[in-house]
Design an enzyme around this catalytic site. Structure first.
Site, PDB file in Angstrom:
ATOM      1  N   HIS A   1       0.816  -1.225   0.000  1.00  0.00           N
ATOM      2  CA  HIS A   1       0.000   0.000   0.000  1.00  0.00           C
ATOM      3  C   HIS A   1       0.841   1.264   0.000  1.00  0.00           C
ATOM      4  O   HIS A   1       0.323   2.351  -0.226  1.00  0.00           O
ATOM      5  CB  HIS A   1      -0.918   0.010   1.224  1.00  0.00           C
ATOM      6  CG  HIS A   1      -1.982  -1.041   1.163  1.00  0.00           C
ATOM      7  ND1 HIS A   1      -3.296  -0.751   0.900  1.00  0.00           N
ATOM      8  CD2 HIS A   1      -1.923  -2.392   1.293  1.00  0.00           C
ATOM      9  CE1 HIS A   1      -4.002  -1.871   0.894  1.00  0.00           C
ATOM     10  NE2 HIS A   1      -3.191  -2.880   1.127  1.00  0.00           N
TER      11      HIS A   1
ATOM     12  N   ASP B   1       3.459   9.586  -0.642  1.00  0.00           N
ATOM     13  CA  ASP B   1       2.284   8.829  -0.209  1.00  0.00           C
ATOM     14  C   ASP B   1       2.016   7.733  -1.239  1.00  0.00           C
ATOM     15  O   ASP B   1       2.124   7.985  -2.443  1.00  0.00           O
ATOM     16  CB  ASP B   1       1.073   9.774  -0.145  1.00  0.00           C
ATOM     17  CG  ASP B   1       0.052   9.363   0.914  1.00  0.00           C
ATOM     18  OD1 ASP B   1      -0.005   8.163   1.234  1.00  0.00           O
ATOM     19  OD2 ASP B   1      -0.688  10.241   1.394  1.00  0.00           O
TER      20      ASP B   1
HETATM   21  C1  G6P Z   1      -1.272   3.280   6.214  1.00  0.00           C
HETATM   22  C2  G6P Z   1      -0.670   1.890   6.041  1.00  0.00           C
HETATM   23  C3  G6P Z   1      -1.556   0.845   6.688  1.00  0.00           C
HETATM   24  C4  G6P Z   1      -1.849   1.225   8.118  1.00  0.00           C
HETATM   25  C5  G6P Z   1      -2.446   2.629   8.209  1.00  0.00           C
HETATM   26  C6  G6P Z   1      -2.687   3.089   9.640  1.00  0.00           C
HETATM   27  O1  G6P Z   1      -2.442   3.388   5.478  1.00  0.00           O
HETATM   28  O2  G6P Z   1      -0.479   1.614   4.665  1.00  0.00           O
HETATM   29  O3  G6P Z   1      -0.921  -0.418   6.649  1.00  0.00           O
HETATM   30  O4  G6P Z   1      -2.715   0.304   8.723  1.00  0.00           O
HETATM   31  O5  G6P Z   1      -1.551   3.529   7.587  1.00  0.00           O
HETATM   32  O6  G6P Z   1      -1.518   2.998  10.397  1.00  0.00           O
HETATM   33  P1  G6P Z   1      -1.420   2.060  11.683  1.00  0.00           P
HETATM   34  O7  G6P Z   1       0.033   2.025  12.018  1.00  0.00           O
HETATM   35  O8  G6P Z   1      -2.254   2.755  12.711  1.00  0.00           O
HETATM   36  O9  G6P Z   1      -1.969   0.717  11.323  1.00  0.00           O
END
Ligand code: G6P
Length: 479
Positions: free
Chosen positions: A169, A378
């Site tokens: 992602h 991003d």
């Molecule tokens: C981004 C990453 C995700 C992640 C999200 C929230 O979108 O690509 O993998 O889950 O951020 O971050 P966190 O560390 O809270 O899961």
């Protein structure tokens, strides 16, 4: 007819660091489930729900041992992490090493050998959990994101009968940056266990292919990778998207429209509302954006309270030092701008360090005249696509960083280089001053793109591609 995986006929097993819901402990010791942050969950939840699939992930709190359960049309399989693993695998290796490195070192990556050990241990636990729950031969397992890059190979060793996809992602960095990683070969070998590896942009896929050739000696032909052991796989771009129809419907509800009008009133009916919506993360360019906005106020090119900035900065990774430092800097900067430019009852910047439900976000998007999405780097940025999907009134302007994956598709946005503060200021002014007909023309074109290439199309393109790679493999193996 054989069903494409991810449709109702073929349930898919999604493996992600987080479950779509987080277990949160409240002040009185009781617990409750809350939606998880970030674009990954928002995109995958409808995919798993519509296929009646399984989601394997961490429930978001340390030392939480839970049995599998069913929720919202999904079978949920929790994977427990100890407090030490949260510190070393999640906050450490995932978010102190990989996250800054993969975002072009917009933060300083820390290379800590203990963190790497924890990353391996936890990835093995995820692979083992999937090996146990995945059905028989041909079952599709779709591994998500940078926290789980070793899972494809670990899983293949235990379950060679599965079809394994991986989607990254976040960006994949250029070789000069990636090459610093002491464990660069192990990570590439982990990913090469997949049948199909998806990236947000063509450039990310190209960076990965280059890294795979350099570290693992594989041969690549276009997007095809020959591993040398007779197995082939592919690495290509599959830009992620939003559930455009669902957001469009939400944004047309009378209660959403009423809430948008109420928000405008509460903000003092300014001429222009400028909005920023981000996780509070140093990759998002919040400080650069605030600097640009503050200078426009200082120079009198924008005047509060005629124009207000609403900055939603949702809490994120709060125990990681870089995030704590960023929060301090953002809050000092907001305080300074407000000190210089607010009037009693009329702050120049409305800063909200909170997370809001999607209903409130849709109303905010509708209330905003300009959305600023200006990350320094991003993977995609789904906030930009959510905004477009909600603007059924064809109003509103989008200022978008060329360093967000979304810039490849949303060409009619006001594209900016967020490092160029003067360029950013000019783009903000142009986005505010744009004639309504011109704004509508841009928004219409962007809406067409997002509604055609929505999250369902993303998932079926990836899962269809995975099925094809896996089939050509079966054909080659046939006598
Ligand atoms: C981004 C990453 C995700 C992640 C999200 C929230 O979108 O690509 O993998 O889950 O951020 O971050 P966190 O560390 O809270 O899961």
């Amino acid at each position: 007819m054989r069903g494409v995986a991810g449709t109702r006929e073929t349930p898919v097993v999604v493996v992600a660091n987080r479950l779509p819901v987080d277990q949160v402990t409240l002040g009185d010791g009781s617990t409750e489930w809350r939606p998880s942050p970030g674009g990954l969950v928002a995109a995958l939840e409808p995919v798993v729900q519509s296929s009646g699939g399984t989601w394997v992930g961490w429930p978001g709190a340390p030392d939480t041992e839970l049995d599998p359960f069913d929720a919202d049309g999904m079978h949920v399989v929790p994977v427990a992490l100890s407090a030490e693993e949260v510190a070393e695998y999640y906050e450490g290796f995932s978010n102190g090493t990989l996250w800054p490195l993969y975002h072009d070192v917009t933060g300083e990556p820390v290379f800590e050998r203990r963190w790497w050990d924890a990353y391996r241990t936890v990835n093995q636990r995820f692979a083992d959990a999937v090996a146990e729950v995945a059905d028989g031969p041909g079952t599709v397992v779709w591994v998500q994101d940078y926290q789980l890059q070793l899972v494809p190979d670990m899983l293949r060793r235990r379950r060679p009968d599965l079809r394994i996809g991986f989607f990254d992602h976040i960006p994949f960095p250029g070789w000069e940056i990636y090459a610093r990683l002491p464990w660069r070969k192990q990570i590439i070998d982990g990913l090469l266990g997949a049948d199909l590896i998806g990236f947000q942009r063509g450039g990310d896929a190209a960076n990965f292919l280059r890294a795979a050739r350099s570290t693992s000696g594989v041969v690549t032909r276009g997007s095809v990778i020959e591993r040398g052991d007779g197995r082939q796989l592919r690495a290509a771009a599959f830009p992620i998207s939003v559930d455009a129809a669902a957001l469009d419907e939400l944004s047309r509800r009378p209660e959403t429209l009423a809430r948008a009008a109420e928000l405008r009133r509460d903000l003092g009916n300014p001429t222009t509302i400028v909005l920023g919506v981000d996780r509070l993360d140093y990759t998002k360019g919040i400080l650069h954006r605030l600097r640009a906005y503050g200078e426009l106020l200082d120079e009198g090119r924008l005047g509060a309270p005629d124009v207000v900035l609403v900055q939603v900065a949702s809490p994120s990774r709060e125990r990681v030092e870089e995030y704590q430092r960023l929060r301090d800097e953002v809050e000092v900067t907001v305080g300074r701008i407000n000190g210089d430019h607010s009037a009693v009852g009329h702050p120049a910047v409305h800063y909200l360090h909170q997370t809001f439900p999607k209903e409130e976000m849709a109303a905010l998007y509708l209330a905003a005249d300009v959305l600023l999405v200006t990350p320094l780097r991003d993977g995609m940025n789904l906030v930009a696509k959510e905004y477009v999907a909600c603007r059924h009134d064809e109003r509103g302007s989008l200022v978008l960083s060329e360093f967000a994956g979304a810039a490849d598709e949303l060409r009619q946005a006001f594209l900016v280089n967020p490092w160029d503060i003067d360029g950013l200021k000019d783009a903000v002014l142009r986005a505010i001053a744009v004639a309504p007909a011109e704004a509508a023309r841009r928004m219409r074109a962007m809406r067409r793109r997002v509604s055609e290439f929505d999250v369902h199309r993303w998932a079926s393109a990836f899962l269809g591609g995975l099925e094809m790679v896996a089939e050509s493999k079966a054909e080659r193996a046939a006598p």
